[in-house]
Design a protein around this motif. Structure first.
Motif, short mmCIF file in Angstrom:
data_model
loop_
_atom_site.label_atom_id
_atom_site.label_comp_id
_atom_site.label_asym_id
_atom_site.label_seq_id
_atom_site.Cartn_x
_atom_site.Cartn_y
_atom_site.Cartn_z
N HIS A 153 -48.01 5.70 36.07
CA HIS A 153 -49.42 4.83 35.71
C HIS A 153 -50.77 5.80 35.75
O HIS A 153 -51.09 6.00 37.03
N VAL A 166 -56.03 9.06 44.08
CA VAL A 166 -55.46 7.93 44.35
C VAL A 166 -54.27 8.13 45.36
O VAL A 166 -53.57 9.41 45.30
N LYS A 167 -53.87 7.43 46.14
CA LYS A 167 -52.62 7.50 47.06
C LYS A 167 -51.80 6.55 46.67
O LYS A 167 -51.90 5.40 46.75
N ASP A 168 -50.31 6.89 46.53
CA ASP A 168 -49.33 6.05 46.34
C ASP A 168 -47.97 6.21 46.99
O ASP A 168 -47.60 7.35 46.88
N GLY A 169 -47.83 5.69 48.12
CA GLY A 169 -47.02 6.03 49.22
C GLY A 169 -47.19 7.24 49.73
O GLY A 169 -48.42 7.70 50.25
N PHE A 218 -43.20 2.00 51.79
CA PHE A 218 -43.32 2.62 50.50
C PHE A 218 -41.86 2.85 49.87
O PHE A 218 -41.68 3.26 48.73
N ASN A 232 -43.37 4.97 37.80
CA ASN A 232 -43.97 3.75 38.53
C ASN A 232 -44.81 4.17 39.77
O ASN A 232 -44.93 3.24 40.59
N LYS A 233 -45.40 5.30 39.45
CA LYS A 233 -46.71 5.57 40.49
C LYS A 233 -47.93 5.56 40.06
O LYS A 233 -47.98 5.91 38.88
N ASN A 234 -48.95 5.09 40.84
CA ASN A 234 -50.22 5.46 40.21
C ASN A 234 -50.56 7.01 40.44
O ASN A 234 -50.68 7.48 41.60
#
Length: 199
Positions: free
Chosen positions: A151, A159-162, A198, A132-134
């Motif tokens: 993803h 990209v940064k996701d959390g 996050f 469930n992370k970009n």
């Protein structure tokens, strides 16, 4: 400018020369202390991946030789502000090293930043941290990311996701390190707030 905070770099033989050296040099320029961890303390043979006309995939050439600072057995995650995993062919076998997965999970549990670029994302996949992370990564790692619930992001270079920052390839260095240093430069109170947002 950082005040000597240590950043762990995880790699091994067949790590991507440019990604490892660029990381080490840029971190030093910003006042951080890069510490290269590998399966053992030794001189490692790095590689260079590039594309040749007529080839359907990249070619691999001998790269620079670099000395690792410590072995995975010596890593104390609490001593580092973040961990960075460059690409190359090294992550292909490092992801099967239980010590590496334990280290990465310790950074995740401690709510510290985890940076991975190109094939370095394979370690994130094995550690179970892409669900469930970009995620931005080399296009041929896309299947692994998506198969484990992540993803795949395109056309963004990074990209940064959390607390996870990922980049596609060494050609993504400008975008990737812009995000990396933005994260590392956050005041402690902002990092704590972001962590709550996050988690």
């Amino acid at each position: 400018m950082a005040t000597g905070k240590k950043i762990l770099i995880i790699t091994g033989d067949a790590g991507e020369s440019f990604e490892i050296l660029y990381a080490s040099h840029r971190l030093r320029e910003e006042g951080y202390v890069p510490v290269i961890a590998a399966p053992s303390v030794k001189r490692m043979n790095l590689v260079m991946h590039d594309f040749e006309p007529g080839w359907d995939t990249y070619v691999e050439r001998m790269g620079y030789i670099i000395q690792s600072d410590i072995s995975f057995d010596e890593v104390d995650a609490s001593a580092y502000a973040a961990v960075l995993m460059p690409g190359g062919r090294a992550p292909e076998y490092l992801r099967n090293d239980a010590r590496v997965i334990k280290i990465v999970k310790e950074f995740h549990k401690s709510n510290k930043y985890i940076f991975a670029i190109c094939h370095g994302v394979q370690i994130l996949v094995t550690a179970g941290l892409v669900d469930n992370k970009n995620i931005a990564c080399y296009e041929h790692v896309k299947f692994e990311v998506e198969a484990c619930g992540g993803h795949y992001i395109t056309p963004d270079e990074a990209v940064k996701d959390g607390k996870i920052v990922t980049g596609k390839t060494w050609q993504s260095h400008p975008e990737f390190y812009k995000i990396v240093f933005s994260c590392l430069g956050e005041p402690v109170e902002n990092v704590t707030k972001a962590a709550g947002a996050f988690s």
